[in-house]
Design a protein around this motif. Structure first.
Motif, PDB file in Angstrom:
ATOM      1  N   GLN A   4       0.895  -1.051   0.093  1.00 38.43           N
ATOM      2  CA  GLN A   4      -0.002   0.193   0.245  1.00 38.43           C
ATOM      3  C   GLN A   4       0.927   1.353  -0.058  1.00 38.43           C
ATOM      4  O   GLN A   4       1.959   1.410   0.497  1.00 38.43           O
ATOM      5  CB  GLN A   4      -0.932   0.033   1.193  1.00 38.43           C
ATOM      6  N   GLU A   5       0.311   2.297  -0.280  1.00 32.21           N
ATOM      7  CA  GLU A   5       0.778   3.727  -0.530  1.00 32.21           C
ATOM      8  C   GLU A   5       2.320   3.676  -0.815  1.00 32.21           C
ATOM      9  O   GLU A   5       3.204   4.371  -0.162  1.00 32.21           O
ATOM     10  CB  GLU A   5       0.626   4.285   1.036  1.00 32.21           C
ATOM     11  N   LYS A  38      -4.273   3.725  -0.058  1.00 28.70           N
ATOM     12  CA  LYS A  38      -4.174   2.846   1.131  1.00 28.70           C
ATOM     13  C   LYS A  38      -4.916   1.597   0.987  1.00 28.70           C
ATOM     14  O   LYS A  38      -5.604   1.363   0.035  1.00 28.70           O
ATOM     15  CB  LYS A  38      -5.181   3.924   2.428  1.00 28.70           C
ATOM     16  N   SER A  39      -4.814   0.866   2.135  1.00 24.06           N
ATOM     17  CA  SER A  39      -5.092  -0.628   1.844  1.00 24.06           C
ATOM     18  C   SER A  39      -6.687  -0.571   1.655  1.00 24.06           C
ATOM     19  O   SER A  39      -7.387   0.272   1.874  1.00 24.06           O
ATOM     20  CB  SER A  39      -4.906  -1.355   3.401  1.00 24.06           C
TER      21      SER A  39
END
Length: 467
Positions: free
Chosen positions: A33-34, A78-79
């Motif tokens: 993520q990210e 994000k997740s």
């Protein structure tokens, strides 16, 4: 005959024209993520490739290079998920059911490779209720190679009773705790090979840079179940996935490097630094200290443990101690892995994800003070003091200038330990659990075993080998 040959050539040309992805880029995978993740593969030179991810629907294009490779970078959110990625060239590849979360690489030898199907009792107990669509496994095929490869076989699968049965038990318990505490999807890559030496996981040219590591690589014990040439597992298994973004590495290995323990700390540093360099990421690296086992020697495993302790000086590393997690000193594979995975996860939760974990570092020897015929030892990471788990302290030895160690008595005063033996009038050194199969009882008040240690640096009488 000519018609058949022409048809074969046409099919070959068509296959070469198609966009192809490495095995690790597939449906059901988890992406970090990210971050900027790499999507890469093969196509015709000058072929235009477009990539679209469903989380932002932004079209990114690239042209195939002269060597028939291509790659692009995507920024992940994000997740979350599920998402899809569409790759178009002369053909279309659709990756579906993708999640965004935290991705960890699980590597090492047999104690990392061991599975529920291979006898891990607490992992076997998980099988009936293992299904978790937010945990995904990439089980990598074992492959050794003389030169760096661009792909390695393997498959992504959703965590369930079938996939868990053949996946690293340590990795699973590590990922399960991360998922429970972080609440995000977890992707785990099982890149392990039973019996493998650390030398084989490090690029050969780097192993050969230093006399001690070069000597280790040249004197590896030959075995039929794992390769014995420096760099070949790096070439076959590590190199193909270095473009794939990860959060960090957990590592359980060392038994097979007993042939030359003095090189182990330096090998660890070379492995960590070379992997971080190739990933171009300063990711954390958490490892497991070897468990007690009756090898038949005296100090070979103790020296590996000592070098593993020294390796904690490498930035962003941490070590799990396992002297209390053995149910059979004659089994090199402890049958329970949940506490190993959980302790690794606590390191990650505390140091990588900055969560408040009350106790995750084992107490570590700091200094000594000699007072007559007694030695006082102080420890770090024991804020609430030390305890003798069975009421009696074991595994302490004390020696004078004659370097002869004798069994010692010991008692605890908060986070210090007083050690003495009536037969040693002028002590100068202490050893604790410094042998192949110790059974120590010294713990932190929170229940973590103290790291085995010695306060001396005396010659252990092992055969020295020439470079």
């Amino acid at each position: 005959m000519k018609t058949a040959l022409l048809l074969w050539l046409l099919l070959l040309a068509r296959a070469q024209a198609e966009v192809v992805l490495p095995s690790i880029l597939a449906s059901d995978m988890v992406l970090q993520q990210e971050t900027d993740v790499t999507i890469w593969g093969w196509a015709n030179p000058t072929e235009k490739i477009t990539v679209t991810a469903s989380w932002d629907n932004r079209l990114v294009s690239v042209t195939g290079a002269a060597d028939a490779t291509w790659k692009i970078r995507l920024r992940t959110p994000k997740s979350g998920g599920p998402y899809s990625i569409t790759i178009k060239g002369n053909n279309t590849v659709l990756l579906t059911n993708l999640l965004i979360g935290e991705v960890w690489l699980c590597s090492g030898q047999s104690n990392m490779a061991l599975t529920a199907g291979g006898g891990v009792k607490d992992a076997r107990a998980e099988l009936p209720n293992a299904h978790n669509p937010n945990m995904r496994f990439f089980k990598m095929n074992r492959r050794a190679a003389a030169s760096p490869q661009n792909d390695v076989g393997g498959n992504w699968s959703i965590c369930d009773s079938v996939s868990l049965k053949r996946f690293s038990a340590v990795g699973y318990f590590f990922g399960k705790k991360l998922h429970a505490e972080l609440g995000v999807p977890i992707g785990l890559i099982d890149m392990s090979w039973g019996g493998s030496k650390m030398d084989t996981w490090v690029p050969e040219a780097i192993v050969n840079l230093y006399p001690e590591t070069r000597h280790s690589g040249r004197t590896m014990v030959k075995t039929p179940w794992a390769p014995n040439v420096p760099g070949v597992l790096f070439n076959g298994m590590v190199a193909p996935i270095t473009p794939f973004a990860i959060a960090g590495v957990i590592w359980y290995q060392g038994e097979s490097n007993r042939h030359y323990a003095p090189a182990y700390c330096q090998l660890t540093r070379l492995l960590v630094e070379s992997w971080r360099g190739l990933w171009q990421a300063d990711f954390p690296f958490y490892f497991v200290q070897l468990a007690p086992y009756r090898y038949g020697g005296t100090f070979e495993t103790a020296l590996i443990r000592e070098n593993q302790t020294r390796a904690m000086a490498i930035p962003k590393t941490g070590m799990v101690v396992t002297t209390d997690l053995v149910d059979n000193l004659d089994d090199i594979h402890p049958a329970y892995k949940k506490k190993v995975g959980n302790r690794l996860a606590n390191w990650a939760l505390a140091d990588t994800y900055h969560q408040k974990i009350d106790s995750y570092k084992s107490p570590q020897y700091r200094s000594l003070r000699i007072d007559g015929n007694h030695i006082w030892l102080t420890f770090d990471h024991a804020p609430n003091g030390l305890i003798a788990r069975t009421g009696v302290l074991t595994e302490f030895e004390i020696a004078g200038a004659d370097q002869v160690f004798r069994k010692a008595r010991a008692r605890i005063k908060h986070n210090t330990v007083e050690v003495w033996a009536d037969s040693v009038e002028n002590p100068v050194a202490v050893r604790f659990a410094f042998r192949d199969a110790p059974e120590p009882t010294l713990f932190s008040a929170e229940g973590l075993p103290v790291i085995p240690f010695r306060t001396d640096d005396w010659d252990l009488g092992l055969v020295k080998k020439e470079w």
